[in-house]
Design a protein around this motif. Structure first.
Motif, short mmCIF file in Angstrom:
data_model
loop_
_atom_site.label_atom_id
_atom_site.label_comp_id
_atom_site.label_asym_id
_atom_site.label_seq_id
_atom_site.Cartn_x
_atom_site.Cartn_y
_atom_site.Cartn_z
N TRP A 81 0.82 -1.22 0.00
CA TRP A 81 0.00 0.00 0.00
C TRP A 81 0.85 1.27 0.00
O TRP A 81 0.38 2.33 -0.37
N LEU A 82 2.09 1.12 0.42
CA LEU A 82 3.03 2.24 0.45
C LEU A 82 4.25 1.87 -0.39
O LEU A 82 5.33 1.54 0.13
N PRO A 83 4.12 1.88 -1.72
CA PRO A 83 5.25 1.48 -2.57
C PRO A 83 6.48 2.36 -2.38
O PRO A 83 7.60 1.94 -2.72
N GLU A 84 6.28 3.56 -1.83
CA GLU A 84 7.42 4.43 -1.55
C GLU A 84 8.43 3.77 -0.60
O GLU A 84 9.61 4.15 -0.58
N LEU A 85 7.97 2.78 0.18
CA LEU A 85 8.83 2.09 1.15
C LEU A 85 9.20 0.70 0.67
O LEU A 85 9.60 -0.16 1.47
N GLY A 86 9.11 0.46 -0.63
CA GLY A 86 9.25 -0.89 -1.17
C GLY A 86 10.66 -1.39 -1.34
O GLY A 86 10.87 -2.61 -1.39
N THR A 87 11.64 -0.52 -1.47
CA THR A 87 13.02 -0.97 -1.69
C THR A 87 13.97 -0.26 -0.72
O THR A 87 14.86 0.50 -1.13
N PRO A 88 13.79 -0.48 0.57
CA PRO A 88 14.61 0.28 1.53
C PRO A 88 16.07 -0.14 1.51
O PRO A 88 16.40 -1.32 1.31
N ARG A 89 16.91 0.85 1.72
CA ARG A 89 18.33 0.61 1.94
C ARG A 89 18.67 1.12 3.33
O ARG A 89 17.99 2.00 3.87
N VAL A 90 19.72 0.57 3.91
CA VAL A 90 20.07 0.83 5.30
C VAL A 90 21.49 1.37 5.37
O VAL A 90 22.41 0.83 4.73
N LEU A 91 21.67 2.43 6.14
CA LEU A 91 23.00 2.99 6.34
C LEU A 91 23.92 1.97 7.01
O LEU A 91 23.54 1.33 8.00
N LEU A 92 25.13 1.84 6.48
CA LEU A 92 26.12 0.98 7.13
C LEU A 92 26.54 1.56 8.47
O LEU A 92 26.86 0.82 9.41
N VAL A 183 3.89 7.21 9.63
CA VAL A 183 3.66 6.25 8.55
C VAL A 183 2.37 5.48 8.79
O VAL A 183 1.61 5.20 7.86
N GLN A 184 2.08 5.16 10.05
CA GLN A 184 0.80 4.52 10.37
C GLN A 184 -0.36 5.35 9.87
O GLN A 184 -1.32 4.82 9.26
N GLY A 185 -0.31 6.66 10.11
CA GLY A 185 -1.39 7.54 9.68
C GLY A 185 -1.55 7.57 8.18
O GLY A 185 -2.68 7.57 7.65
N VAL A 186 -0.43 7.60 7.44
CA VAL A 186 -0.50 7.58 5.98
C VAL A 186 -1.09 6.26 5.51
O VAL A 186 -1.91 6.22 4.57
N LEU A 187 -0.71 5.16 6.14
CA LEU A 187 -1.26 3.86 5.77
C LEU A 187 -2.76 3.79 6.03
O LEU A 187 -3.52 3.23 5.21
N VAL A 188 -3.21 4.34 7.14
CA VAL A 188 -4.66 4.39 7.41
C VAL A 188 -5.38 5.10 6.26
O VAL A 188 -6.43 4.63 5.78
N SER A 189 -4.84 6.21 5.81
CA SER A 189 -5.46 6.95 4.71
C SER A 189 -5.48 6.14 3.42
O SER A 189 -6.48 6.13 2.69
N ARG A 190 -4.38 5.45 3.13
CA ARG A 190 -4.33 4.65 1.90
C ARG A 190 -5.33 3.49 1.96
O ARG A 190 -6.00 3.18 0.97
N LEU A 191 -5.42 2.84 3.10
CA LEU A 191 -6.32 1.70 3.23
C LEU A 191 -7.79 2.11 3.18
O LEU A 191 -8.63 1.42 2.61
N SER A 192 -8.10 3.24 3.80
CA SER A 192 -9.50 3.66 3.94
C SER A 192 -9.97 4.56 2.82
O SER A 192 -11.19 4.71 2.61
N GLY A 193 -9.03 5.17 2.08
CA GLY A 193 -9.41 6.17 1.08
C GLY A 193 -9.94 7.44 1.70
O GLY A 193 -10.63 8.22 1.04
#
Length: 374
Positions: A81-92, A183-193
């Motif tokens: 639902w949040l493709p913006e977070l689909g390919t995370p990279r992590v700082l070494l 991020v939880q709040g953004v996900l609520v909006s995406r799921l509920s419209g």
């Protein structure tokens, strides 16, 4: 002296004043002192306060309701639902150069968001001392510091900008504060419209009778909004014309809500078993500790050895089966604190216009809790 009288006596020591509420099967609310540093505005029981991080448990509840409605598993990747977070990279190195990263070992899950283990949050270093902090500041991202409703970025831009940043830790490995709730709040909006504010109003505030809670204060209620001060009584946000006097561009689930003692205690009483919005299974999961010893130790600056459920602090080491025993709660840095002893059926809420950025101020809130709970 009764428990209530002991709590009132402790509240009398709070400057410039406080609204306190104690629940022990009966709800009591009383205002003591003043809303302003000049002692010209007497506090009223229905005064409106900036709840800051006491917004987090409500946002977590909203996400749980959305998950339940859509039948979504806690281990589902949020990238669905949040493709913006689909390919995370992590700082070494969390304090090092931004181009020194590696792919995340696994996807960010829904439960990572609920438990603040998605891999990013407030950097525990002096402000502006690391490359990631400087990049966060350059992008104007909220959630990495005090609430800022005046920030111009909307939710869609915010999640896109967040997704462009590397994580500080691999998903699921560390508890990192605050950002996950946004991020939880953004996900609520995406799921509920729906806008987060609309979802909260329809699914939580209206069912619980929370008539004064939201992301801003309507003009006709502004006289009830207290000014906000630092612990040193520097004015940080006025009522009229302040940051909460108009709807924000980004409805921040981590710290954007305003509320009253009566409203917030309606939410607390729901967790105590009144007007339940969730099944017992979900309540138990929300109030269980989901951190291991290493994660609690890493989070000691914020949690002081306690555990973390979904959006709130809980007794460490508890399992879902006994999570209803013991204490839960959290505090809001702009002047709010709450603790519940579920085993005894008691809760204490303290609201003040003075920020908790000094041990003396925070100690005043603890004194009220000790007086009420013993």
């Amino acid at each position: 002296m009764t428990i209530w009288n002991r709590a009132l006596a402790a509240a009398d020591a709070m400057e410039p004043g406080a609204v306190i509420s104690v629940y022990d099967g009966t709800l009591r609310i009383e205002a003591r002192g003043f809303a302003d540093a000049e002692h010209t505005i007497a506090l009223a029981p229905d005064a409106i306060f900036r709840m800051s991080s006491l917004s987090k448990p409500i946002t977590a509840l909203a996400l749980i309701l959305a998950l339940e409605e859509h039948g979504i598993d806690l281990h589902a990747p949020v990238s669905t639902w949040l493709p913006e977070l689909g390919t995370p990279r992590v700082l070494l190195d969390p304090t090092g150069d931004l181009d020194r990263t590696e792919p995340a070992r696994r996807a960010i899950t829904v439960e990572d968001l609920l438990t603040s283990r998605m891999g990013t949050g407030i950097v525990l270093a002096p402000p502006g001392s690391t490359p990631i902090q400087l990049e966060i500041e350059r992008r104007g991202l909220v959630g990495f510091g005090p609430p800022n409703p005046a920030a111009p970025m909307d939710a869609e831009s915010w999640i896109a900008q967040l997704g462009a940043l590397p994580l500080l830790a691999h998903p699921g490995e560390q508890w990192l504060y605050s950002v996950s709730s946004n991020v939880q709040g953004v996900l609520v909006s995406r799921l509920s419209g729906m806008a987060l504010s609309d979802f909260l109003a329809e699914r939580i505030f209206e069912p619980l009778g929370m008539v004064d809670t939201g992301f801003s204060v309507p003009h006709m209620k502004l006289s009830r909004l207290t000014p906000a001060y630092s612990s040193a009584f520097a004015l940080t946000d006025p009522a009229a014309g302040g940051a909460w006097s108009r709807p924000p561009s980004f409805e921040a689930g981590e710290g954007g809500l305003v509320s009253t003692a009566a409203d917030y205690m309606a939410f607390v009483r729901m967790l105590h078993g009144e007007r339940r919005l969730l099944s017992d299974r979900w309540i138990a999961a929300m109030l269980a500790d989901h951190l291991d010893d290493r994660q609690r130790a890493h989070a000691a600056m914020f949690l002081d050895g306690r555990g973390w459920g979904y959006g709130l602090s809980v007794d460490a080491g508890r399992t879902p089966s006994d999570a209803m025993a013991g204490t839960i709660g959290w505090s809001g840095g702009l002047g709010a604190s709450w603790i519940s002893d579920l085993a005894r059926g008691m809760a204490v809420l303290s609201l003040s216009s003075r920020a908790l950025d000094d041990p003396e101020v925070y100690g005043g809130h603890l004194a009220i809790q000790r007086a009420a709970l013993g």
